[in-house]
Design a protein around this motif. Structure first.
Motif, PDB file in Angstrom:
ATOM      1  N   ASP A  27      13.320  47.728 -21.068  1.00  0.00           N
ATOM      2  CA  ASP A  27      13.223  47.599 -22.312  1.00  0.00           C
ATOM      3  C   ASP A  27      13.529  46.212 -22.147  1.00  0.00           C
ATOM      4  OD1 ASP A  27      13.241  50.320 -22.118  1.00  0.00           O
ATOM      5  OD2 ASP A  27      14.787  50.576 -23.235  1.00  0.00           O
ATOM      6  N   CYS A  28      13.396  46.030 -24.127  1.00  0.00           N
ATOM      7  CA  CYS A  28      13.600  44.627 -23.964  1.00  0.00           C
ATOM      8  C   CYS A  28      15.090  44.328 -24.574  1.00  0.00           C
ATOM      9  CB  CYS A  28      12.791  44.645 -25.760  1.00  0.00           C
ATOM     10  SG  CYS A  28      11.354  43.584 -25.113  1.00  0.00           S
ATOM     11  N   GLU A  29      16.032  43.501 -24.399  1.00  0.00           N
ATOM     12  CA  GLU A  29      17.836  43.796 -24.879  1.00  0.00           C
ATOM     13  C   GLU A  29      17.855  44.741 -25.918  1.00  0.00           C
ATOM     14  OE1 GLU A  29      21.382  43.387 -23.893  1.00  0.00           O
ATOM     15  OE2 GLU A  29      19.977  43.022 -22.422  1.00  0.00           O
ATOM     16  N   SER A 221      11.852  52.131 -28.330  1.00  0.00           N
ATOM     17  CA  SER A 221      12.624  51.823 -27.023  1.00  0.00           C
ATOM     18  C   SER A 221      12.037  50.403 -26.524  1.00  0.00           C
ATOM     19  CB  SER A 221      12.197  53.140 -26.038  1.00  0.00           C
ATOM     20  OG  SER A 221      11.325  53.215 -25.430  1.00  0.00           O
ATOM     21  N   LYS A 222      10.840  50.200 -25.729  1.00  0.00           N
ATOM     22  CA  LYS A 222      10.419  49.235 -24.969  1.00  0.00           C
ATOM     23  C   LYS A 222       9.997  48.234 -26.073  1.00  0.00           C
ATOM     24  CE  LYS A 222      10.410  52.520 -21.598  1.00  0.00           C
ATOM     25  NZ  LYS A 222      11.073  52.583 -20.729  1.00  0.00           N
ATOM     26  N   LEU A 226      14.647  49.378 -28.477  1.00  0.00           N
ATOM     27  CA  LEU A 226      15.980  50.227 -29.722  1.00  0.00           C
ATOM     28  C   LEU A 226      15.672  51.280 -29.373  1.00  0.00           C
ATOM     29  CD1 LEU A 226      14.505  47.947 -33.248  1.00  0.00           C
ATOM     30  CD2 LEU A 226      16.983  48.663 -32.211  1.00  0.00           C
ATOM     31  N   ALA A 227      16.006  51.498 -27.726  1.00  0.00           N
ATOM     32  CA  ALA A 227      16.190  53.023 -26.921  1.00  0.00           C
ATOM     33  C   ALA A 227      17.171  54.005 -27.958  1.00  0.00           C
ATOM     34  CB  ALA A 227      16.181  52.605 -25.137  1.00  0.00           C
ATOM     35  N   GLY A 228      17.830  53.405 -28.465  1.00  0.00           N
ATOM     36  CA  GLY A 228      19.543  54.015 -29.005  1.00  0.00           C
ATOM     37  C   GLY A 228      18.661  55.235 -30.014  1.00  0.00           C
TER      38      GLY A 228
END
Length: 267
Positions: A27-29, A221-222, A226-228
């Motif tokens: 994922d990105c940060e 996410s990726k 914003l995976a959360g």
């Protein structure tokens, strides 16, 4: 249904939150809610006023409209929001496939793209990417040799995880033409779309924009980091598949998190 262990997630379960340095993520940060709202030019007051009741099964209309703008031929009625990409994969495979169906899956890919079909009782044939020197590629013509009379689904992952390979638009058109002629549906995992390093090349098309006999997958996410939020989606012009997935979702999450939908919309 008997599912094999998800090897990547088992590995993350051991190390993701204990290792001092993590180089295995894709994922990105990520960022905080505060940082996201500041980037969107929003105060926290509207977010704090978010209604915490049930949301629409298909996703908030405003969010679906925003998602549809990522595509050239998709309207909000063609979008179905899920709790992350994983639920979307699981739900699609369960409504679309039956035991004995033949599935062709690009490989290597994210494990659930073939493992769920395998657990259903389908026969899965791997469409292998080949490494030549430092480059990866696959032979579109090889797909014709892999197809059988009982082939129901082709699964592609573009941009590819883990190789980073990008299927050229000309090859996507070939795949669309071939599968449409034979009545084979295409599931296109596009969760890394938008992360292409070389923006000077032709922009990657979504498979949902070039074939009505397909469904494309996206997630917060990726590319967005914003995976959360646990927000993913599918887009398709096939109303029958979307309706079946909506009804199946009644047995999984029913609906999505209201705060997550709000933040995804702002993102």
């Amino acid at each position: 249904m008997k599912l094999n262990d998800f090897k990547l997630e088992v590995y993350f379960g051991k190390h993701e939150f204990s290792a001092p340095y993590l180089l295995a993520q894709s994922d990105c940060e990520a960022m905080t809610i505060k940082e996201l709202l500041q980037m969107a030019g929003e105060s926290s007051s509207e977010f704090l006023d978010t209604w915490l009741g049930y949301t629409e099964v298909s996703g908030h209309p405003i969010l679906r409209k925003e998602i549809s703008r990522l595509y050239s031929t998709v309207g909000e009625e063609d979008v179905l929001v899920h709790s992350g990409a994983e639920e979307a994969i699981f739900n699609f495979m369960n409504v679309f496939l039956q035991k004995g169906d033949h599935v062709i899956c690009q490989f290597p890919v994210y494990q659930s793209l073939y493992e769920v079909a395998n657990a259903i009782g389908c026969e899965v044939t791997r469409w292998e990417l080949r490494r030549i020197g430092e480059e990866w590629s696959f032979d579109v013509d090889e797909l014709k040799d892999l197809v059988r009379p009982e082939t129901k689904l082709v699964v592609i992952n573009n941009p590819n995880n883990p190789t980073g390979y990008l299927v050229p638009n000309r090859d996507l058109m070939k795949i669309a033409s071939f599968t449409e002629e034979r009545g084979i549906f295409v599931f296109s995992d596009e969760v890394y779309r938008g992360l292409e390093l070389d923006q000077s090349v032709e922009k990657q098309k979504s498979f949902a924009d070039i074939s009505d006999n397909s469904l494309a997958l996206g997630v917060m996410s990726k590319s967005y980091g914003l995976a959360g939020l646990r927000i993913g989606w599918v887009v398709s012009h096939n109303k029958s598949v979307l309706e079946s997935m909506t009804r199946f979702k009644h047995y999984t999450t029913i609906c999505n998190s209201a705060p997550s939908e709000y933040l995804a919309w702002k993102a």
